[in-house]
Design a protein around this motif. Structure first.
Motif: not given
Length: 376
Positions: A35-39, A315-318, A332-348
């Motif tokens: 999910d993290a890679i695809a998103s 089901v996920d939000t970024r 770290h100039f640009i940061s992102g977080a992928l969350t599922k059900n309120g829990t962070t499952i990945a960051t970039f």
């Protein structure tokens, strides 16, 4: 037309241990990784497109979006200005060519990107461009990757440097590859239609498709994506910067390594796009996405990127933001977080050129991001 054929690549299968999610169900760590890679690819693809679109509309004769050209007379001899050098012809002296170099610093010491364009007129309102981008890590040489693109313009008029004249509109299509360590790693093709300018803004639409040819051996899988940028706007701001805004809608796909390809249909020359020129062939539909994006380029380099509450994989939000207290070369100039059900499952975290890392929260495993794509 025939689909674009993939290069076969071998991959090994593998699995990771399951972990509990906050909903009380069981989600495997491998699923979270997929999910993290695809998103991340769904987010990175339009940003990489914006960079290409911005470069295609940054003629020194038409726009202050490329720093050396902001003076009254264009400078085509490689004078450093705000971390950018422009040459016409390119440094090799090729006919009908330009070369633009982007640096990590304003003094033009640490080279980040070196882009060479060689154009060929194919008619009064059309041309082709061979575009080669060499990519450099901070304080490192030689180039770590090379991007190659075959570009076609129609319904356009051109200035002396082979750039389409913005006020007259145009349609652009490209097929492109990203090569790392001698391996063609990412295929991404796109088309772009720009309407005539009205005041300080114009509208555009676009579609694109891409996939990772080498895939991810530990997962035994590769991922592809295809999407549309509809009803987009390109705005010239009061300070001369350019802001691109649109919503990226589409879907991600997964499949065995070597199973995906890009299908090429007829090109579009007007908005809205009913049938995309580029779509994914092969693989299995994974999920849809809806990603609102705003990206600003004051001198050809991305300085502000915002994505708020993008929905991915159903089901996920970024969310993605720019740390304006840091400089664009910072990882770290640009940061992102992928969350599922309120829990962070990945960051970039990436720099302004889209180079950085994707980190899977449950395992700490990191994947390399180059030019806005998860490459390995």
């Amino acid at each position: 037309m025939h689909p674009r054929l993939p290069r076969a690549a071998a991959g090994a299968t593998g699995s990771l241990n399951p972990t509990s999610d906050t909903s009380g169900g069981i989600t495997s760590q491998s699923t979270q990784t997929e999910d993290a890679i695809a998103s991340t690819e769904a987010v990175g693809a339009p940003i990489q497109d914006f960079a290409n679109f911005n470069a295609s509309t940054s003629s020194p004769l038409q726009s202050s979006a490329i720093a050396p050209m902001s003076a009254a007379a264009p400078t085509a001899s490689g004078t450093c200005s705000n971390g950018i050098k422009f040459y016409a012809p390119d440094k090799n002296g090729d006919p009908n060519s330009t070369e633009t170099q982007f640096f990590y610093d304003d003094a033009c010491v640490g080279l980040a990107r070196d882009i060479v364009r060689i154009w060929t007129s194919t008619g009064a309102n059309s041309e082709t461009v061979q575009r080669t981008t060499k990519m450099y890590a901070l304080n490192s040489s030689p180039a770590y990757a090379t991007g190659t693109e075959a570009v076609s313009f129609v319904n356009a008029t051109f200035d002396q440097y082979g750039y389409p004249i913005l006020k007259n509109s145009f349609a652009r299509s490209q097929t492109g590859d990203l090569t790392l360590a001698g391996l063609r790693t990412i295929d991404q093709d796109s088309e772009f239609v720009l309407a005539p300018a009205s005041g300080n803004s114009t509208t555009f639409c676009s579609d694109e498709a891409g996939y990772n040819e080498t895939g991810y051996a530990a997962l035994g899988t590769t991922f592809g994506w295809s999407g549309l940028l509809s009803n987009g706007t390109r705005t010239v701001n009061s300070d001369g910067s350019i802001t691109w805004q649109s919503t990226h809608t589409g879907a991600t796909y997964s499949g065995a390594i070597g199973s995906l390809s890009i299908h090429i249909a007829s090109r579009n020359t007007a908005c809205l796009i009913a049938t995309p020129m580029f779509t994914i062939a092969g693989g299995t539909l994974k999920a849809s996405f809806n990603i609102p994006i705003s990206a600003t380029y004051p001198s050809g380099i991305l300085t502000n990127l915002t994505i708020t509450n993008a929905t991915l994989l159903n089901v996920d939000t970024r969310n993605v933001s720019t740390n304006t207290s840091l400089q664009p070369p910072d990882p770290h100039f640009i940061s992102g977080a992928l969350t599922k059900n309120g829990t962070t499952i990945a960051t970039f975290n990436v720099n302004a050129f889209g180079d950085g890392v994707l980190t899977i929260t449950a395992t700490g495993k990191q994947y390399i991001i180059n030019d806005w794509h998860v490459v390995k």
